[in-house]
Design an enzyme around this catalytic site. Structure first.
Site, PDB file in Angstrom:
ATOM      1  NE  ARG A  46      -3.106   0.300   3.150  1.00  0.00           N
ATOM      2  CZ  ARG A  46      -2.497   0.340   4.352  1.00  0.00           C
ATOM      3  NH1 ARG A  46      -1.750   1.367   4.685  1.00  0.00           N
ATOM      4  NH2 ARG A  46      -2.646  -0.648   5.194  1.00  0.00           N
ATOM      5  CG  ASP A 170      -9.925  17.326 -13.045  1.00  0.00           C
ATOM      6  OD1 ASP A 170      -9.227  16.824 -13.942  1.00  0.00           O
ATOM      7  OD2 ASP A 170     -11.004  16.838 -12.658  1.00  0.00           O
ATOM      8  CE  LYS A 195     -12.471   9.447 -17.159  1.00  0.00           C
ATOM      9  NZ  LYS A 195     -12.848  10.644 -16.413  1.00  0.00           N
TER      10      LYS A 195
HETATM   11  C1  LIG Z   1     -13.349  10.962 -15.116  1.00  0.00           C
HETATM   12  C2  LIG Z   1     -13.029  12.253 -14.474  1.00  0.00           C
HETATM   13  C3  LIG Z   1     -12.803  12.344 -13.090  1.00  0.00           C
HETATM   14  C4  LIG Z   1     -12.934  11.143 -12.179  1.00  0.00           C
HETATM   15  O1  LIG Z   1     -11.953  10.184 -12.417  1.00  0.00           O
HETATM   16  P1  LIG Z   1     -12.187   8.602 -12.210  1.00  0.00           P
HETATM   17  O2  LIG Z   1     -10.900   8.038 -12.685  1.00  0.00           O
HETATM   18  O3  LIG Z   1     -13.372   8.216 -13.025  1.00  0.00           O
HETATM   19  O4  LIG Z   1     -12.432   8.398 -10.754  1.00  0.00           O
HETATM   20  C5  LIG Z   1     -12.475  13.573 -12.576  1.00  0.00           C
HETATM   21  N1  LIG Z   1     -12.393  14.677 -13.347  1.00  0.00           N
HETATM   22  C6  LIG Z   1     -12.618  14.624 -14.672  1.00  0.00           C
HETATM   23  C7  LIG Z   1     -12.510  15.870 -15.483  1.00  0.00           C
HETATM   24  C8  LIG Z   1     -12.947  13.424 -15.278  1.00  0.00           C
HETATM   25  O5  LIG Z   1     -13.193  13.386 -16.600  1.00  0.00           O
END
Ligand SMILES: *Cc1c(COP(=O)(O)O)cnc(C)c1O
Length: 379
Positions: A46, A170, A195
């Protein structure tokens, strides 16, 4: 080192025991200790795993950051950032956030006494209207999802610095290939690695990168204490995916540009959201802070009601109707009932996420096949 070289090599050395060029999948939960506490730097997986550590170094390098941490999902990464806060603290954030982020802020953390202000961040000065003595964090997403608004990261960073706040960005939609928030003054970059970084729609993962030693220490403590850490198999898959990030992103941008321009000229489409248009309201900022404009495009269908929108969304052959984005394959999504269904209708529509809006994640297939598919689906 330049971006494409870092994507292939950063954090990765030939394996010390065998010389394997590709980082092995260290499928182990624990490590041998010679005597109690005397080990080779690894005690329990972990806390540390060599496959994951290689990936953390690689993602940090792509963001021009010093420290990287990988999480079992993007939400796990965001969760760790909010856990830096105390009850009573306040966060200023955008009103066009990823649905899951909005849900976490309002349904999970609000009840622990953290207050969130969801505001229009396209004018960064608007942040100043919401600052109080308790404000600790500015949370920015840019480009926003799904209406592709652009937030000026450098302007947010200067407000954060003047007021001694943490700025977290983000960077999922842009990927480090298009935008590096730390270089623009952000303190923390967050990714849904699921993504573009992973890039093949086969892994769920998140990441945080920072240059700040103290913030890293706090985040690493939360990471190990709360335990949203990814496994070595997934870390290996993402290391492999990242090796083509620069090639994929170039193709996403090229296909995205052609499709955005085509859609804008289409009689059945009322509006196309894509930051590369010179008349996009935030195009100047996009041009300043991004290297290109990506493959994420949203469209509003002219005069389409919900059944007609569903009919069109279901009539593609190459694009797949699915949540998520950033993979090599093209996807189409209906935010109002899919990715953004957790946002109340009124909030959603205020942010432009109307029932006849569709979001495209343009993949890297042959552009001729993508264009043919769009033409038939819209006809
Ligand atoms: C998909 C996404 C998230 C969340 O991520 P996960 O890997 O699905 O938990 C957060 N911010 C954006 C802009 C996203 O497209």
């Amino acid at each position: 080192m330049k971006f494409g070289t870092k994507a292939i090599h950063a954090g990765q050395e030939p394996d010390p025991t065998t010389g394997a060029i590709m980082t092995p999948i260290y499928q182990t939960s624990t490590y041998w200790q010679e005597s109690p506490g005397k080990h080779k730097g690894y005690a329990y997986a972990r806390g540390k795993n060599p496959t994951r550590n290689a990936l953390e170094k690689c993602i940090a390098a792509l963001e021009n950051g010093k420290h990287g941490l990988c999480f079992s999902s993007g939400m796990g990464a965001t969760d760790a950032v909010i856990k830096l806060l105390q009850p009573g603290d306040e966060v200023v954030t955008g009103n066009d956030l990823y649905g899951g982020t909005y849900r976490m802020f309002t349904k999970v953390f609000a009840k622990y006494g953290i207050k969130f202000h969801f505001i229009d961040l396209t004018d960064a000065q608007n942040i100043c209207n919401y600052l109080t003595a308790n404000t600790k964090l500015i949370w920015v997403e840019t480009p926003t999802n799904p209406t592709m608004q652009i937030v000026d990261i450098a302007a947010c960073a200067s407000i954060a610095q003047q007021n001694n706040l943490i700025l977290a960005v983000d960077n999922t939609f842009a990927s480090p290939y298009l935008q590096n928030p730390l270089d623009l003054g952000a303190d923390i970059v967050m990714h849904s690695v699921t993504k573009y970084l992973g890039g093949h729609s086969d892994v769920v993962m998140g990441a945080l990168v920072t240059n700040d030693d103290k913030l890293h220490e706090q985040l690493a403590f939360i990471h190990n204490s709360c335990g949203a850490t990814p496994g070595p198999q997934d870390s290996f898959l993402v290391l492999r995916g990242i090796k083509t990030l620069h090639l994929r992103m170039k193709a996403h941008c090229e296909n995205g540009r052609i499709i955005a321009e085509y859609l804008r000229s289409h009689s059945k489409i009322e509006k196309v959201y894509w930051p590369g248009f010179t008349d996009h309201p935030n195009h100047a900022i996009a041009k300043k802070q991004m290297r290109d404009f990506g493959g994420m495009i949203s469209i509003v269908l002219k005069g389409a009601d919900l059944p007609e929108t569903f009919r069109i969304a279901s009539s593609f052959n190459v694009f797949s109707l699915a949540e998520s984005l950033g993979g090599v394959e093209s996807l189409i999504n209906h935010p109002a009932t899919m990715t953004h269904a957790s946002i109340p209708k009124e909030e959603r529509e205020k942010a432009g996420v109307v029932d006849n809006l569709l979001r495209l994640s343009v993949g890297v297939e042959d552009i001729d096949d993508l264009m043919d598919d769009l033409k038939q689906a819209l006809s």
